[in-house]
Design an enzyme around this catalytic site. Structure first.
Site, PDB file in Angstrom:
ATOM      1  N   ASP A  60      52.723 -72.034 -95.575  1.00  0.00           N
ATOM      2  CA  ASP A  60      53.344 -72.741 -94.563  1.00  0.00           C
ATOM      3  C   ASP A  60      53.316 -74.056 -94.867  1.00  0.00           C
ATOM      4  O   ASP A  60      52.272 -74.575 -95.567  1.00  0.00           O
ATOM      5  CB  ASP A  60      52.732 -72.284 -92.996  1.00  0.00           C
ATOM      6  CG  ASP A  60      52.924 -71.206 -92.699  1.00  0.00           C
ATOM      7  OD1 ASP A  60      54.134 -70.636 -92.997  1.00  0.00           O
ATOM      8  OD2 ASP A  60      52.172 -70.916 -91.751  1.00  0.00           O
TER       9      ASP A  60
ATOM     10  N   ASP B 125      59.972 -68.457 -91.460  1.00  0.00           N
ATOM     11  CA  ASP B 125      59.739 -68.760 -89.899  1.00  0.00           C
ATOM     12  C   ASP B 125      61.236 -69.042 -89.163  1.00  0.00           C
ATOM     13  O   ASP B 125      61.380 -68.558 -88.205  1.00  0.00           O
ATOM     14  CB  ASP B 125      58.476 -69.387 -89.550  1.00  0.00           C
ATOM     15  CG  ASP B 125      57.497 -68.877 -89.964  1.00  0.00           C
ATOM     16  OD1 ASP B 125      57.321 -67.545 -90.282  1.00  0.00           O
ATOM     17  OD2 ASP B 125      56.391 -69.435 -90.451  1.00  0.00           O
TER      18      ASP B 125
END
Length: 198
Positions: free
Chosen positions: A157, A171
């Site tokens: 991330d 995401d």
């Protein structure tokens, strides 16, 4: 006057008012035999999926190579920055103790979308499912190939808005696809192109 000679055995001419027979495809759609509309929608689904997956994969490769173990990069002051984080949980960092379960769920989502593609006749649904598929594949790739091990890998991330969880492009694709599916469901549009009203 002699009676005109009648020709015996000559077949009657074909009727000119008949129309070619058409067959009805799934959900009342008229089919031309090759069902090109369905094939085009499937092509859109996989094109969107491939684009989302490639974008996510390239972004993560750049983050690991250029940003990991380095100071965060501020994009919009302290409101948005890029910061490399390894996430063993689900999207946005939730449920780090259930990595294997999230891996199985992602794999199941991919299988369901692949099966649903056979009945796909709606362009908006093709785009929505393509986003879901590309996002699921992106994070599943991390689960399989990244440390600490197969099916337990931590997802990369790096998008870090202020006062919000850190996430990645996979995401984002999953969330956008999910929102689009909710909107299509509210409008009564099914994946096969039919529209129903409650």
């Amino acid at each position: 006057m002699a009676e005109a000679e009648r020709v015996i055995g000559t077949p009657d001419p074909p009727e000119t008012g008949s129309e070619p027979e058409q067959s009805s495809g799934p959900a009342g759609h008229e089919s031309t035999g090759t069902r090109p509309r369905g094939k085009r929608r499937i092509a859109v689904l996989f094109a969107v999926s491939a684009f989302a997956y490639a974008l996510d994969l390239v972004s993560k490769m750049l983050v690991v190579a250029k940003l990991e173990h380095h100071a965060p990069i501020e994009i919009v002051g302290d409101w948005l920055r890029f910061e490399a984080i390894r996430n063993a949980g689900a999207a946005f960092g939730f449920g780090e103790a259930f990595t294997v379960i999230f891996t199985v769920i992602a794999a199941a989502v991919i299988v369901v979308i692949a099966r649903l593609a056979r009945k796909l006749y709606s362009l908006p649904w093709a785009i929505a499912l393509g986003l879901l598929l590309g996002g699921a594949l992106g994070n599943l790739t991390d689960r399989i190939f990244r440390t600490p091990g197969v099916f337990e890998g931590a997802v990369v991330d790096f998008i870090a808005p202020k006062h919000f969880a850190v996430f990645n492009l996979a995401d984002s694709a999953i969330v956008c696809g999910g929102i689009l599916i909710v909107l299509l469901s509210f409008r009564g549009l099914d994946p096969d192109g039919t529209v129903h009203k409650d």
